[in-house]
Motif scaffolding. Structure first.
Motif, mmCIF file in Angstrom:
data_model
loop_
_atom_site.group_PDB
_atom_site.id
_atom_site.type_symbol
_atom_site.label_atom_id
_atom_site.label_comp_id
_atom_site.label_asym_id
_atom_site.label_seq_id
_atom_site.Cartn_x
_atom_site.Cartn_y
_atom_site.Cartn_z
ATOM 1 N N ILE A 117 -2.304 30.848 20.768
ATOM 2 C CA ILE A 117 -2.007 31.659 19.580
ATOM 3 C C ILE A 117 -0.758 31.078 18.921
ATOM 4 C CG2 ILE A 117 -1.287 33.951 18.767
ATOM 5 C CD1 ILE A 117 -2.830 35.108 21.206
ATOM 6 N N ARG A 118 -0.822 30.883 17.640
ATOM 7 C CA ARG A 118 0.308 30.267 16.919
ATOM 8 C C ARG A 118 1.563 31.125 17.008
ATOM 9 N NH1 ARG A 118 0.351 28.449 10.987
ATOM 10 N NH2 ARG A 118 2.435 27.748 11.520
ATOM 11 N N ASN A 119 2.680 30.474 17.178
ATOM 12 C CA ASN A 119 3.988 31.142 17.217
ATOM 13 C C ASN A 119 4.093 32.247 18.260
ATOM 14 O OD1 ASN A 119 5.116 29.538 15.225
ATOM 15 N ND2 ASN A 119 4.242 30.823 13.607
ATOM 16 N N PHE A 120 3.370 32.092 19.340
ATOM 17 C CA PHE A 120 3.400 33.102 20.400
ATOM 18 C C PHE A 120 4.798 33.233 21.012
ATOM 19 C CE2 PHE A 120 2.066 35.261 24.320
ATOM 20 C CZ PHE A 120 1.168 36.168 23.784
ATOM 21 N N HIS A 121 5.604 32.176 20.856
ATOM 22 C CA HIS A 121 6.952 32.212 21.433
ATOM 23 C C HIS A 121 7.880 33.165 20.675
ATOM 24 C CE1 HIS A 121 7.247 29.338 18.151
ATOM 25 N NE2 HIS A 121 8.555 29.579 18.123
ATOM 26 N N THR A 122 7.497 33.574 19.463
ATOM 27 C CA THR A 122 8.357 34.499 18.715
ATOM 28 C C THR A 122 8.066 35.928 19.150
ATOM 29 O OG1 THR A 122 6.765 34.785 16.920
ATOM 30 C CG2 THR A 122 8.335 32.959 16.711
ATOM 31 N N PRO B 58 8.118 32.217 26.273
ATOM 32 C CA PRO B 58 9.337 32.642 26.968
ATOM 33 C C PRO B 58 9.390 34.154 27.190
ATOM 34 C CG PRO B 58 9.838 32.107 24.675
ATOM 35 C CD PRO B 58 8.419 31.669 24.922
ATOM 36 N N HIS B 59 8.764 34.925 26.318
ATOM 37 C CA HIS B 59 8.843 36.380 26.483
ATOM 38 C C HIS B 59 8.042 36.870 27.689
ATOM 39 C CE1 HIS B 59 11.336 37.384 23.093
ATOM 40 N NE2 HIS B 59 10.659 36.502 22.365
ATOM 41 N N LEU B 60 6.966 36.167 28.015
ATOM 42 C CA LEU B 60 6.209 36.546 29.207
ATOM 43 C C LEU B 60 7.108 36.385 30.444
ATOM 44 C CD1 LEU B 60 3.347 37.390 30.259
ATOM 45 C CD2 LEU B 60 2.957 34.970 30.718
ATOM 46 N N MET C 170 15.781 27.309 23.397
ATOM 47 C CA MET C 170 14.582 28.105 23.067
ATOM 48 C C MET C 170 14.587 29.415 23.845
ATOM 49 S SD MET C 170 11.587 25.242 23.129
ATOM 50 C CE MET C 170 11.826 23.633 22.389
ATOM 51 N N VAL C 171 14.896 29.314 25.138
ATOM 52 C CA VAL C 171 14.888 30.515 25.978
ATOM 53 C C VAL C 171 16.007 31.455 25.541
ATOM 54 C CG1 VAL C 171 15.213 31.372 28.324
ATOM 55 C CG2 VAL C 171 13.811 29.355 27.933
ATOM 56 N N GLU C 172 17.162 30.884 25.201
ATOM 57 C CA GLU C 172 18.281 31.735 24.788
ATOM 58 C C GLU C 172 17.965 32.495 23.506
ATOM 59 O OE1 GLU C 172 21.644 29.092 25.023
ATOM 60 O OE2 GLU C 172 22.295 30.017 26.917
ATOM 61 N N LYS C 173 17.253 31.852 22.614
ATOM 62 C CA LYS C 173 16.839 32.520 21.373
ATOM 63 C C LYS C 173 15.905 33.693 21.707
ATOM 64 C CE LYS C 173 15.485 32.964 16.914
ATOM 65 N NZ LYS C 173 15.026 34.359 17.019
ATOM 66 N N ALA C 174 14.920 33.434 22.556
ATOM 67 C CA ALA C 174 13.975 34.493 22.938
ATOM 68 C C ALA C 174 14.711 35.636 23.630
ATOM 69 C CB ALA C 174 12.897 33.926 23.852
ATOM 70 N N LEU C 175 15.670 35.261 24.468
ATOM 71 C CA LEU C 175 16.425 36.263 25.225
ATOM 72 C C LEU C 175 17.233 37.150 24.272
ATOM 73 C CD1 LEU C 175 16.827 37.024 28.159
ATOM 74 C CD2 LEU C 175 18.672 35.356 28.310
ATOM 75 N N MET C 176 17.822 36.536 23.254
ATOM 76 C CA MET C 176 18.589 37.295 22.274
ATOM 77 C C MET C 176 17.687 38.320 21.581
ATOM 78 S SD MET C 176 21.440 35.226 20.176
ATOM 79 C CE MET C 176 20.540 35.146 18.635
#
Ligand code: FMN
Lengths: 154, 431
Positions: B21-26, B108-110, B141-147
């Motif tokens: 899925i596109r942009n699933f990391h957001t 990263p959210h998973l 990348m992970v730090e962004k998701a974590l924020m």
């Protein structure tokens, strides 16, 4: 020695760990980012900042391969030669780089523009061969692609 | 082979760990696709019931040892005055392994969701996510998701209004394979050299800063929300019965489409090579396969029939799943060169605490170089085996074993490759 911004970061980091010794790696990272490498003077400064012995910092810096005790060239090319990259032609990439830059692995060009290093597996096995320059990974390399990257980095 | 014949197994689903899925990391896309639903569900359960679900699911660690995750969680003391910690192992440095990187980048959210659920189950209020230093880009990348997760109330104080609070901090390594070994990781986190510790005491009793600690691999924790969301019954039916679930298999070396593939455990290795990874360039034959990262025992290409990517099957075949990082070698591969390079790696990465490993890994490499450069003696094959046997089992941590297994298996399964490289004059000179 640290910038205001880095000193603020150190204060933030202190809240994350129960001891200041735990800040050794994160603070050495900040130092290397600010100064480009970790000199003896920097190690003394970090030791003071964290209230740990100089010998502790030296021990840590010499253990981890990513802390550099000497300045590197402007671009530090780190070429993976581990199995997965080797199977996909990292030898040719190394030969080409050595010839083109006129230096051997582990050396820096006279003009301080390039440093060439051999590194262990970087986790790019699915897009091998590869090299890294700083945080950037250059993957699926070919001789042509290497030439193009070197021109762009100049 | 591993599945009970009468039991229905799940063999197909839409990819969960790395969905297409596109942009699933957001966080927006993650939430729009049911993200953090499992966390909310878990927070309404009793912590011990969450652990129980993980236990019943039969999830086994994806960091290399296939240890049952739920069981590991039960080792954490319930009554303790000390703080408890979770260390998330994202050191990913075993050659041939590049799967956790995909999770950092694409989902990263998973991972974050799994970490918070694990913390809730074990009553942990601080988790450290240790990521190898070379992955600087992925740390960001992970730090962004974590924020974003903090901002949306999925990490931090009073998570989803449940009253439960936990923090997650990213800790960046600095280039040392050994720091992936769990006790070395804890020392590294404490700001020391990455030296493994003698066990016992085990981390659940005496871990980081002397406190109860659990260490889990990144991919392991990314499986946890799936178990909570779909239920342990479903999860335990995916793939191989004794080692179930989705697994990320990294395929590298001589294949047409190298990369990380999500699949149920228990897929035949040949299927992975030919169907997932598109076969061998030039339709060459397979000479050898390293199934799970460079430390796992090498398999002969002509004996792959029937071997599957799960703990039981690979054990029976004389190897192991490890990190499921498969390295495929075609018929033209110089295996002496391969094993010499692998041995150089373990020599370079030995922390130097234990004599058998510090000295032995160097001897292995030196002798293997004799084979590579045409200076090997006839007795060197047995000498290699003897050194490897003397490293195995005689060190504080398993790096010694990791250095010994590839050499032992290479000699056992490809002895002729070594013998071919023995030089006649040297042979007589020594005799
Ligand atoms: C030398 C060595 C290196 C290791 N490197 C890693 C690693 O990079 N990542 C990882 O998750 N586990 C690694 N492990 C395994 C860990 O010690 C530990 O078993 C694992 O993180 C536990 O997580 P799991 O139960 O979820 O698999 C390594 C083990 C050894 C002996």
């Amino acid at each position: 020695m640290f910038t205001e911004e880095n000193l603020k970061k150190v204060e933030e980091l202190k809240k994350r760990y129960p001891t200041t010794q735990a800040l050794t790696l994160p603070v050495l990272w900040l130092a290397q980012e600010q100064f480009g490498y970790v000199s003896e003077e920097t190690m003394k400064y970090v030791a003071n900042l964290l209230h740990v012995p100089f010998g502790h910092i030296l021990g840590v810096v010499s253990f981890y391969t990513m802390f550099h005790r000497e300045p590197c060239g402007r671009h530090h090319l780190e070429v993976c030669t581990n199995v997965s990259c080797m199977l996909r032609g990292s030898d040719q990439i190394v030969n080409h780089l050595e010839k083109k830059l006129g230096i051997k692995m582990g050396e820096t060009t006279k003009d301080k523009r390039w440093t060439l290093s051999e590194v262990e597996c970087m986790g790019s096995c699915g897009s091998a061969p590869m090299f890294a320059v700083g945080e950037e990974y250059y993957e699926n390399l070919s001789i042509d692609k290497v030439d193009q990257i070197l021109t762009e980095l100049k | 082979m591993t599945a009970e014949p009468t039991e229905e197994r799940v063999t197909h689903w839409d990819r969960i760990i790395l969905p297409d899925i596109r942009n699933f990391h957001t966080i927006d896309v993650y939430l729009a696709n049911g993200g953090y639903k499992a966390l909310k569900k878990a927070l309404e359960m009793k912590p011990e019931d969450v652990t129980d679900q993980v236990k019943k699911s039969n999830l086994r660690g994806r960091g290399g040892a296939c240890f049952p995750t739920g069981l590991k969680w039960t080792f954490m003391p319930k009554q303790t005055t000390k703080p408890k910690y979770l260390c998330v192992n994202g050191d990913e440095s075993e050659p041939g392994t590049f799967k956790d990187r995909e999770i950092f980048e694409r989902n990263p959210h998973l991972l974050i969701e799994g970490i918070v659920i694990a913390c809730y189950a074990m009553g942990i209020t601080t988790a450290y996510l240790y990521i190898r230093g070379e992955y600087g880009k992925w740390v960001r990348m992970v730090e962004k998701a974590l924020m974003d997760a903090y901002t949306n109330g999925f990490v931090g104080q009073n998570i989803c209004g449940s009253g439960f609070s936990t923090n997650i901090y990213v800790h960046k390594g600095a280039g040392a394979y050994i720091c992936g070994e769990e006790s070395a990781l804890m020392n590294s986190l404490e700001g020391q050299r990455g030296y493994p510790r003698v066990k016992p005491p085990f981390p659940a009793q005496n871990g980081v800063w002397g406190c109860p600690t659990t260490i889990n691999n990144v991919e392991t924790l990314a499986n946890v929300p799936v178990i909570i969301d779909k239920g342990w019954e479903w999860y335990s039916k995916v793939g191989a019965a004794k080692h179930p679930g989705p697994i990320l298999v990294g395929v590298s070396g001589h294949v047409n489409r190298p990369g990380v593939y999500e699949m149920p455990t228990g897929e035949p290795l040949l299927e992975i090579i030919y169907r997932y990874a598109g076969g061998i360039p030039g339709d060459k034959a397979i000479k050898a396969v390293i199934p799970g990262g460079s430390s796992t025992m090498i398999l002969r290409g002509d004996q792959l029939e029937g071997i599957r990517m799960d703990a039981e099957s690979l054990k029976a075949a004389g190897s192991s799943v490890g990190t499921a990082g498969m390295i495929v070698m075609d018929e033209d591969t110089d295996l002496i060169k391969v094993i010499t390079r692998i041995s150089k790696f373990y020599y370079h990465e030995s922390c130097g605490q234990c004599t058998p490993c510090r000295e032995g890994t160097g001897w292995l490499w030196k002798i293997l170089k004799r084979f590579e450069t045409g200076q090997a003696r006839k007795t060197d094959v047995d000498l290699l085996m003897e050194i490897a046997n003397n490293i195995e089992g005689n060190t504080i941590c398993a790096l010694g074993d990791a250095a010994a297994w590839p050499v032992q298996s290479m000699i056992r399964r490809f002895r002729d490759e070594f013998e071919k490289r023995v030089v006649a004059e040297v042979e007589t000179a020594v005799a």
